[in-house]
Every structure is written in structure tokens, then in C-alpha cells.
Design an enzyme around this catalytic site. Sequence first.
Site, short mmCIF file in Angstrom:
data_model
loop_
_atom_site.label_atom_id
_atom_site.label_comp_id
_atom_site.label_asym_id
_atom_site.label_seq_id
_atom_site.Cartn_x
_atom_site.Cartn_y
_atom_site.Cartn_z
N HIS A 165 0.85 -1.20 0.00
CA HIS A 165 0.00 0.00 0.00
C HIS A 165 0.88 1.24 0.00
O HIS A 165 1.17 1.80 1.04
CB HIS A 165 -0.94 0.02 1.22
CG HIS A 165 -2.02 -1.01 1.11
ND1 HIS A 165 -2.46 -1.74 2.19
CD2 HIS A 165 -2.76 -1.41 0.07
CE1 HIS A 165 -3.42 -2.57 1.78
NE2 HIS A 165 -3.61 -2.39 0.50
N GLU A 189 -9.11 -1.02 -7.53
CA GLU A 189 -10.00 -2.03 -6.98
C GLU A 189 -11.36 -1.49 -6.56
O GLU A 189 -11.59 -1.23 -5.39
CB GLU A 189 -9.34 -2.80 -5.84
CG GLU A 189 -8.72 -1.97 -4.74
CD GLU A 189 -8.08 -2.88 -3.69
OE1 GLU A 189 -8.70 -3.86 -3.26
OE2 GLU A 189 -6.93 -2.61 -3.30
MN MN Z 1 -5.22 -3.96 -3.44
MN MN Z 2 -6.08 -6.98 -3.45
#
Ligand code: MN
Ligand code: MN
Length: 297
Positions: A165, A189
Site C-alpha cells: 500500500h 479495486e
Molecule cells: Mn489492493
Molecule cells: Mn487486493
Amino acid sequence: MDDKVINDYIKAGKIWKETIKFSRKKAIEGKSLLELANEIETKILEEGQIAFPVNLSINEEAAHFTPNGKIEDDRFLKKEDVLKIDLGVHINGYICDGAITINLDNTHAKQIEANDLALENAITKAVFGKPIEVIGKEIEDTLKQKGFNPVYNLGGHGLAQNDIHSYPSIPNHANGSTSLLEECAIAIEPFASTGKGYISESPQVEIFGLKEGKNVRNPYGRKLLFIAKNYSLPFAERWLRRESKLDDFSFIVGLRELMKAGAFETFPGLKENKGTIITQSEKSLLVLENKTIVLGE
Ligand code: MN
Ligand code: MN
């Protein structure tokens, strides 16, 4: 981006794609989620490395659920379940993160289609130098047009070496961001929700990350910490149980001591209210100055 790095990403993408195909075949009615998780992770290891424990989240659960490894806590896939399979593969730390949604009886096919369309539309907006917010707006517009809400407080993200992340955040709605896309790897996403589109943290935690420089006296805790130090990326309670071979009581004592000492960060389950259905589709991309490469395609 370095050619070698690009090649590692592309290789991770190929393995991701194969593992997704494999997962679709294995996700049959009555399937043990514990078995499914182990099969998927074993499949990744045939050719690549696991970037994070496979997430198997059902119905109102959006993300970060994975079997904890206790047979008595195992769940079995029902044909009406809406299962998100989110898996990550890395090569030398370069990660392809992506997810699909499976619903065996097709009751929620429209939602899955809308979610896939939102992702495909969003990908067309992922262009070097263009505003990041446009990706989020595309997701929100597509989902709303189909009668769903995006999950507003979940989104995509940058990917960096051994960092799942990283900068930048990729919103699932028009969020007022004024940032432009630079050369980077990102995961987009969208999540579609039949509810309000706000998830909250569950008390259930099955995925952890290691915090450096912490220690405990308890021997079970020390054993778990020793194992956890092998992971440079998030890991599952299930992996610690398997590798430590501790009985349940000792395991819980060890984990509790580590949590008290602040040795692990937590990735709690994220879910909406019971009765809500959440779907997800996710792909990773390389945004380069002259082109965008969708990993796994
Ligand atoms: Mn992701
Ligand atoms: Mn993912």
C-alpha cells in the site's frame, strides 16, 4: 521504470492470472475455505512468491478475511455466497495484486458484471499525467448507473517493492483529489455495494504485519516472532499456526503477548452491515510515460 523491474511485474502478473484461473476451478459448492486458501497459496509458490495471505471474504465482508487455520473455525462455500478472492504474487518484491468475485448460483451476476465494468472503465482512465480523481469518478459513475454504491472508504493504491500500500491512493469515487498520475505501479479495486457503501473494521483479525524492534519474554511469543521475522510482507495467523506447530492454548498466549508488546500491526476484517452484498474486482497496472500495462493481460 527499470526494464528488469517491469519484467518482474509482468511475470508476477502472469502467475496472478494463472492462479486466478486455478481458483475459479477450485471454488466449488461445499469447498472448505481453509483448503481453498492453502491450495491457492501453494499454487502461487509453484512459480512465484506470495505477496499477502489470500483474502477470502464473503457477502458483507469486503476484505482482509482469511481462514485462521483452526479446523473448527473453517467455513464452507455455499452456492449463494458472494466470495471475493483477492490474491497477490510478487517477484523480487514487485507485486501484482488482484481480485475477482465468485457467486456460484449467479444470483448476483449483475452486480459482478457492473463491478467488472467499473474496473475496465477505470483502467482506460489510468494514463500518465492525467488526474487520479478521474479514475474514482469513473468507478462511481459506472456503479451508480447500474444501481450500486461504490465502497467509499476503500480504494486502490500504489505498489512499490515489498510495499503493498504505497503512494498514490486510488479512490473509488470523485474525492476532490488534484494529484496527477506519475510513472508508477498501481492497483485499481472498485467494490460495489448493495448498501450505503461504508465498511467498518471487524474485531476479527487474521492478517498481521511485523513491526521492527519489538520483543517479548514469553517463549511462545518468541517462537512466533522468530517465524514472523521471515516475512517482509503481511502474513496470516494461519501461517504462524502451521509453522509454529503450537497447540491452540500456547498459540493464543504467544500471540497475545506479541500484541501487548506492539510487535505486530493488524489488518482487521473490513465489512458492511449483515445483509449487504459486496463485490470486488481488482487489477494491477504499470503506468508508464508512453503506455499503461495491465498486469495479467
Ligand atoms: Mn489492493
Ligand atoms: Mn487486493
